[in-house]
Design a protein around this motif. Structure first.
Motif, PDB file in Angstrom:
ATOM      1  N   ILE A 111      63.066  27.634  67.302  1.00 22.31           N
ATOM      2  CA  ILE A 111      61.861  28.469  67.343  1.00 22.31           C
ATOM      3  C   ILE A 111      60.715  27.682  66.732  1.00 22.31           C
ATOM      4  O   ILE A 111      60.784  27.258  65.587  1.00 22.31           O
ATOM      5  N   ASP A 112      59.671  27.469  67.516  1.00 18.04           N
ATOM      6  CA  ASP A 112      58.536  26.710  67.009  1.00 18.04           C
ATOM      7  C   ASP A 112      57.383  27.609  66.570  1.00 18.04           C
ATOM      8  O   ASP A 112      56.446  27.151  65.931  1.00 18.04           O
ATOM      9  N   GLN A 113      57.453  28.893  66.927  1.00 15.88           N
ATOM     10  CA  GLN A 113      56.388  29.820  66.573  1.00 15.88           C
ATOM     11  C   GLN A 113      56.948  31.229  66.543  1.00 15.88           C
ATOM     12  O   GLN A 113      57.810  31.581  67.357  1.00 15.88           O
ATOM     13  N   LEU A 114      56.468  32.039  65.614  1.00 12.60           N
ATOM     14  CA  LEU A 114      56.862  33.442  65.542  1.00 12.60           C
ATOM     15  C   LEU A 114      55.622  34.307  65.695  1.00 12.60           C
ATOM     16  O   LEU A 114      54.575  34.020  65.113  1.00 12.60           O
ATOM     17  N   LEU A 115      55.741  35.359  66.479  1.00 15.64           N
ATOM     18  CA  LEU A 115      54.660  36.326  66.672  1.00 15.64           C
ATOM     19  C   LEU A 115      55.129  37.646  66.053  1.00 15.64           C
ATOM     20  O   LEU A 115      56.224  38.117  66.358  1.00 15.64           O
ATOM     21  N   ILE A 116      54.317  38.215  65.194  1.00 18.46           N
ATOM     22  CA  ILE A 116      54.704  39.436  64.496  1.00 18.46           C
ATOM     23  C   ILE A 116      53.848  40.587  64.997  1.00 18.46           C
ATOM     24  O   ILE A 116      52.617  40.520  64.966  1.00 18.46           O
ATOM     25  N   HIS A 117      54.518  41.639  65.466  1.00 13.00           N
ATOM     26  CA  HIS A 117      53.841  42.817  65.996  1.00 13.00           C
ATOM     27  C   HIS A 117      54.261  44.036  65.195  1.00 13.00           C
ATOM     28  O   HIS A 117      55.445  44.357  65.130  1.00 13.00           O
ATOM     29  N   GLN A 118      53.286  44.715  64.580  1.00 18.78           N
ATOM     30  CA  GLN A 118      53.605  45.931  63.843  1.00 18.78           C
ATOM     31  C   GLN A 118      53.794  47.071  64.834  1.00 18.78           C
ATOM     32  O   GLN A 118      53.010  47.240  65.762  1.00 18.78           O
ATOM     33  N   GLN A 119      54.853  47.836  64.635  1.00 18.51           N
ATOM     34  CA  GLN A 119      55.084  49.004  65.467  1.00 18.51           C
ATOM     35  C   GLN A 119      54.204  50.131  64.942  1.00 18.51           C
ATOM     36  O   GLN A 119      54.173  50.409  63.745  1.00 18.51           O
ATOM     37  N   ILE A 120      53.490  50.772  65.836  1.00 17.65           N
ATOM     38  CA  ILE A 120      52.578  51.848  65.478  1.00 17.65           C
ATOM     39  C   ILE A 120      53.342  53.170  65.463  1.00 17.65           C
ATOM     40  O   ILE A 120      54.070  53.492  66.401  1.00 17.65           O
ATOM     41  N   GLU A 121      53.172  53.921  64.380  1.00 19.83           N
ATOM     42  CA  GLU A 121      53.817  55.228  64.243  1.00 19.83           C
ATOM     43  C   GLU A 121      52.819  56.313  64.635  1.00 19.83           C
ATOM     44  O   GLU A 121      51.711  56.370  64.104  1.00 19.83           O
ATOM     45  N   LEU A 122      53.204  57.193  65.546  1.00 16.47           N
ATOM     46  CA  LEU A 122      52.338  58.273  66.004  1.00 16.47           C
ATOM     47  C   LEU A 122      51.961  59.198  64.849  1.00 16.47           C
ATOM     48  O   LEU A 122      50.806  59.619  64.734  1.00 16.47           O
TER      49      LEU A 122
END
Length: 90
Positions: free
Chosen positions: A2-13
């Motif tokens: 893995i050369d790069q990590l993308l972090i995505h926050q999960q949105i809570e309704l």
């Protein structure tokens, strides 16, 4: 590899509708958009809503098999530059 990590926050309704802070959850993906890890914050309700972004937390990072690979801990600290010995740390 893995050369790069993308972090995505999960949105809570619930958080969007009420403004009530919930445990943050994140998907950690590679450059192809495939999930390689999942991260979840572990704090109590009172701490999240009273301390805000300065709150202490434990963040557990789990692989796709459900094994915990990293645990990050941040103690409650000051965010003011007036107290340099007590600034945020993880």
């Amino acid at each position: 590899q893995i050369d790069q990590l993308l972090i995505h926050q999960q949105i809570e309704l619930l958080e969007i509708l009420t403004g009530f802070e919930t445990n943050n959850k994140y998907e950690i993906k590679n450059t192809l958009g495939q999930r390689v890890y999942f991260a979840a914050e572990d704090t109590d309700c009172c701490t999240r809503n009273c301390c805000g972004p300065s709150r202490p937390f434990t963040l557990r990072i789990i692989d796709n098999l459900g094994h915990e690979v990293i645990t990050l801990q941040r103690p409650l600290r000051c965010s003011s530059c007036c107290f340099p010995c007590c600034l945020q740390e993880v």
